[in-house]
Write a protein that holds these residues in place. Structure first.
Motif, mmCIF file in Angstrom:
data_model
loop_
_atom_site.group_PDB
_atom_site.id
_atom_site.type_symbol
_atom_site.label_atom_id
_atom_site.label_comp_id
_atom_site.label_asym_id
_atom_site.label_seq_id
_atom_site.Cartn_x
_atom_site.Cartn_y
_atom_site.Cartn_z
ATOM 1 N N VAL A 22 0.828 -1.162 -0.366
ATOM 2 C CA VAL A 22 -0.557 -0.185 0.126
ATOM 3 C C VAL A 22 1.322 1.276 0.025
ATOM 4 O O VAL A 22 1.865 1.774 1.103
ATOM 5 N N LEU A 23 0.234 1.970 -1.247
ATOM 6 C CA LEU A 23 1.184 3.345 -0.848
ATOM 7 C C LEU A 23 0.676 4.087 -0.765
ATOM 8 O O LEU A 23 0.029 4.566 -1.505
ATOM 9 N N ASP A 24 1.228 5.305 -0.137
ATOM 10 C CA ASP A 24 0.279 6.917 -0.196
ATOM 11 C C ASP A 24 0.656 7.563 -1.235
ATOM 12 O O ASP A 24 1.772 8.257 -1.608
ATOM 13 N N ALA A 25 -0.049 8.351 -2.348
ATOM 14 C CA ALA A 25 0.154 9.095 -3.703
ATOM 15 C C ALA A 25 0.732 10.063 -3.161
ATOM 16 O O ALA A 25 1.260 10.474 -3.518
ATOM 17 N N THR A 26 0.339 10.989 -1.556
ATOM 18 C CA THR A 26 0.689 12.139 -1.826
ATOM 19 C C THR A 26 2.453 11.964 -0.955
ATOM 20 O O THR A 26 2.717 13.476 -1.492
ATOM 21 N N ASN A 27 3.149 11.356 -0.822
ATOM 22 C CA ASN A 27 4.261 11.031 -1.082
ATOM 23 C C ASN A 27 5.400 11.568 -2.099
ATOM 24 O O ASN A 27 6.583 10.919 -2.193
#
Ligand code: GDP
Length: 298
Positions: free
Chosen positions: A223-228
């Motif tokens: 799971v990756l946070d696009a805001t990063n």
């Protein structure tokens, strides 16, 4: 519809703002290609995807001329060409059951919420689902997953805070097997600051799983946070090494102008993208539709 992609539209504004005003005949000039390449990099597509799209656009003949509309369509087509090969929904396929999905990612990425959304999605497909609270390091993580399990009406296997995650997973697979559960979704710790420990912990979980079912885990979803933005890419790098990632879910695409990172991830790693998160509620997990996302980004 494109409305559901909410904030991805901000990526659009950013990219199309930078593409506006490019006009010409049938071919893009090297200077125009430079402008496009820079705009793509600014929209978080990363240097590799930007260079690839530039090379492709250099070959395109714009028979009706170059303008805002034709350039955006051409960019969208090249983005879609990168995204299409990686679009792959998560499927419950394992026999014997349960199909085991290990979910990994740094704390705060939206891992717990994504687990709940996936459980909900599987329920809607009429699968019996179970959760395992394998992040025993954070009491809050166990509690929060428990709240989602209650809300969804799915069983959850937990251990004590600070307990052995592999033993939670062992108990969960046994329980899921006994109940004829179709899909077991396992939460894991996201402590990247201690890579060695995390690696050992995930390796132990995999050993225990493998002993019960040599095919498990069937999926290892990062799971990756696009805001990063581009930092999401370095997380792929690390988690590939520590956990053997088999696919991605990108979250928080509703609240960011950094949606282009999806394209960078697809181009650079070629890992399947299973779904995208576009909000905090249980229904805010969308299938990954490459043509729609490409249109929204461009
Ligand atoms: P974890 O620490 O990785 O388990 O992260 P959580 O699942 O607890 O999520 C962290 C925060 O991000 C919470 O406030 C979630 O509601 C929020 N969140 C998760 N996914 C999304 C998403 O797709 N969009 C938005 N806007 N917020 C999200």
């Amino acid at each position: 519809s494109e409305r559901v992609l909410g904030g991805l539209a901000r990526t659009t504004e950013k990219l199309s703002g930078n593409l506006t005003g490019i006009v010409g005949g049938a071919r893009l000039s090297p200077e125009q290609l430079d402008v496009i390449e820079d705009a793509l990099i600014l929209s978080d597509l990363g240097p590799r995807a930007a260079a690839r799209i530039r090379d492709r656009l250099a070959e395109v003949r714009f028979d009706a001329g170059i303008n805002d509309v034709s350039i955006k369509a051409a960019v969208a087509e090249e983005i879609a060409a990168i995204l299409r090969p990686v679009a792959k929904p998560l499927e419950v396929t394992a026999f014997p059951r349960p199909h085991v999905v290990l979910v990994i990612g740094v704390n705060g990425s939206g891992k717990t919420t994504t687990i709940a959304k996936l459980a909900h999605l599987f329920q809607e497909e009429d699968y019996a689902v179970m959760l395992a609270a394998g992040d025993t390091f954070r009491a809050a993580a166990i509690g929060q997953l428990g709240v989602w399990a209650d809300r969804l009406g799915v069983p959850i296997v937990k251990g004590p805070e600070g307990g052995d995650p592999a033993s939670v997973v062992f108990d969960a697979v046994k329980a899921a097997t006994d109940r004829g559960t179709d899909a077991l979704i396992v939460d894991t710790a996201g402590r990247l600051q201690n890579k060695r420990e995390l690696m050992d912990e995930l390796a132990k979980i995999r050993r225990v799983l493998g002993r019960l079912n040599p095919e498990a885990p069937h999926d290892v979803v990062l799971v990756l946070d696009a805001t990063n933005g581009q930092n999401a890419l370095s997380q792929i790098e690390v988690f590939k090494e520590v956990a053997g990632v088999t696919g991605l879910v990108m979250t928080k695409l509703d609240g960011t102008a950094r949606g282009g990172v999806l394209v960078a991830a697809a181009e650079q790693y070629g890992l399947p993208i299973h779904a995208i998160g576009v909000g905090e509620t249980i229904d805010d997990l969308r299938p990954f539709d490459p043509d729609l996302v490409a249109r929204v980004i461009a």
